[in-house]
Design an enzyme around this catalytic site. Structure first.
Site, mmCIF file in Angstrom:
data_model
loop_
_atom_site.group_PDB
_atom_site.id
_atom_site.type_symbol
_atom_site.label_atom_id
_atom_site.label_comp_id
_atom_site.label_asym_id
_atom_site.label_seq_id
_atom_site.Cartn_x
_atom_site.Cartn_y
_atom_site.Cartn_z
ATOM 1 N N ASN A 90 0.857 -1.182 0.000
ATOM 2 C CA ASN A 90 0.000 0.000 0.000
ATOM 3 C C ASN A 90 0.893 1.231 0.000
ATOM 4 O OD1 ASN A 90 -1.744 2.077 0.507
ATOM 5 N ND2 ASN A 90 -2.598 1.201 2.388
ATOM 6 N N ARG B 242 -2.711 -2.069 -3.255
ATOM 7 C CA ARG B 242 -3.909 -1.280 -2.987
ATOM 8 C C ARG B 242 -3.868 -0.027 -3.872
ATOM 9 N NH1 ARG B 242 -4.810 3.428 1.186
ATOM 10 N NH2 ARG B 242 -7.059 3.648 0.969
ATOM 11 N N GLU C 277 -8.248 -4.885 5.827
ATOM 12 C CA GLU C 277 -8.177 -4.615 4.392
ATOM 13 C C GLU C 277 -7.118 -5.473 3.718
ATOM 14 O OE1 GLU C 277 -8.312 -0.569 5.825
ATOM 15 O OE2 GLU C 277 -9.296 -0.004 3.951
#
Ligand code: ADP
Length: 391
Positions: free
Chosen positions: A8, A82, A372
């Site tokens: 991410n 992500r 997540e």
């Protein structure tokens, strides 16, 4: 297809997590303050020990090299990135040049995030050219919203020619917690759920049979709730008022709405809910006001989201505030007197655990800690497997 690396790349930070199939722990790290003299990386090693290393003035690419060096002894089968804004992409995508071009083309809608994601993608494609790499979009889960929910009431041409519409964010979190609550409740992804994801960024979502039907964030993650430093909804004429009367330019207004507003702006004290609850208990009026605005706007948003659902089976709290604050949960439930919710005040004291906290009458109320990374890994695994099967 078992070990998945999740990356991410944020605007000034990089988070990574290696999810190993045969272990219930994760190896993870956070590189932060990138591009400043205080860049550093910290995290947890395979021995589950903490580490922290100063990185000088490392940028994203250098920090990622350090992170990947730490991970090179592990085998992983795919990398999931992500990506905040995927425009109208409806699901996670195996990364190829078309997907990269799409993320680039969508950068105007997420100028702080999408370019950073592309740096990460470019670096890991060079390091692991033969590994499947997948882009998992925060926006994709909300692509099931009907037209009436995603159109702004402005000239339709702006949507057709420039993509101006509501997209919604936190999609991986809303998808994860609603699926989890539904499984725990034995509902197999059926029924209607309201979700309150309450962190530094906050949003609500209405989910019916596993599909997002509406959400509070819009074209960007500024729309909707009162957040840590973001204003959420304001009168759209505010820009005009501030420009005309105070001479503020667009950058100044944007900075105020994104970084100087929300809980911080009202309290003048902090964007951190814990600090505000403490200050409010000490009698600080503006901290109390900030909490009241946060709760009232959240309750209004949940009531609005209920319009999307044929029936409400349950309400889910997640995110740092939603998972940990009995105080906020109780205030939110009290602010929704017409929905038949009843809270079990003992169970509501639970922090950071999956638990049903209603008193047994009315719709269910759940705390579901969000994950997540797990959802990104799950989607990455699926896309990579599909790609292998069709190869
Ligand atoms: P992010 O959106 O950056 O991932 P988090 O989901 O970690 O943020 O949420 C951060 C917020 O959670 C902060 O406002 C913090 O004060 C709040 N928070 C964490 N623990 C508690 C708690 N026990 N009570 C109230 N708020 C809490």
């Amino acid at each position: 297809m078992s070990n998945i690396l999740v990356i991410n790349c944020g605007s000034s930070s990089i988070k990574y997590a290696l999810l190993l199939d045969d272990h219930d722990y994760r190896i993870y790290g956070l590189a932060e303050n990138l591009g400043t003299p205080n860049a550093r990386i910290s995290g947890i090693t395979e021995g589950q020990e903490k580490f922290e290393v100063e990185l000088g003035q490392a940028d994203h690419k250098q920090a990622l090299e350090v992170a990947m060096e730490r991970l090179k002894k592990f085998h992983f089968d795919a990398i999931g990135h992500r990506v905040v804004h995927g425009g109208e992409m409806t699901e996670a995508q195996l990364i190829d040049q078309d997907v990269i071009d799409h993320i680039k083309a969508t950068s105007a809608l997420a100028p702080l995030h999408n370019p950073a994601h592309l740096v990460g993608i470019d670096a890991t494609l060079k390091m692991y050219p033969d590994l499947p790499q997948v882009a998992v979009f925060d926006t994709a889960f909300h692509q099931s919203m009907p037209e009436k929910a995603y159109h702004y009431a402005i000239p339709k041409k702006l949507y057709e020619e420039h993509g101006v519409r509501r997209y919604g964010f936190h999609g991986t979190s809303h998808a994860y917690v609603s699926e989890r609550a539904s499984t725990l409740a034995g509902q197999k992804n059926q029924g209607g759920w309201l979700v309150a994801h309450l962190g530094n960024g906050s949003s609500t979502c209405a989910i019916w049979n596993g599909q997002s039907l509406d959400t509070s964030m819009g074209l960007t993650p500024l729309e909707g709730l009162c957040m840590g430093t973001r204003s959420g909804d304001v009168d759209p004429s505010l820009h005009h008022f501030l420009a005309t009367n105070l001479g503020w330019d667009l950058d100044r207004i944007d900075r105020m709405l994104n970084r100087e507003s929300g809980l911080l702006g009202i309290s003048g004290l902090s964007n951190d809910m814990r600090t505000l609850i403490d200050a409010s208990e000490q009698g600080n009026h503006d901290a109390t006001l900030a909490i009241e605005v946060f709760v009232y706007r959240l309750a209004k948003s949940l009531a609005a989201m209920s319009c999307a659902l044929p029936q409400i089976d349950g309400l889910i709290f997640t995110g740092g505030i939603g998972e940990n604050s009995a105080y906020i949960r109780e205030k939110v439930i009290k602010s929704l007197p017409h929905f038949g919710f009843s809270l079990d005040s003992e169970k509501n004291k639970t922090r950071g655990q999956e638990i049903r906290i209603d008193a047994g009458t009315g719709p269910m109320i759940w705390i579901i800690p969000t994950d997540e990374e797990s959802r990104i890994a799950q989607e990455t695994r699926q896309v990579a497997l599909n790609a292998l099967e069709t190869a």
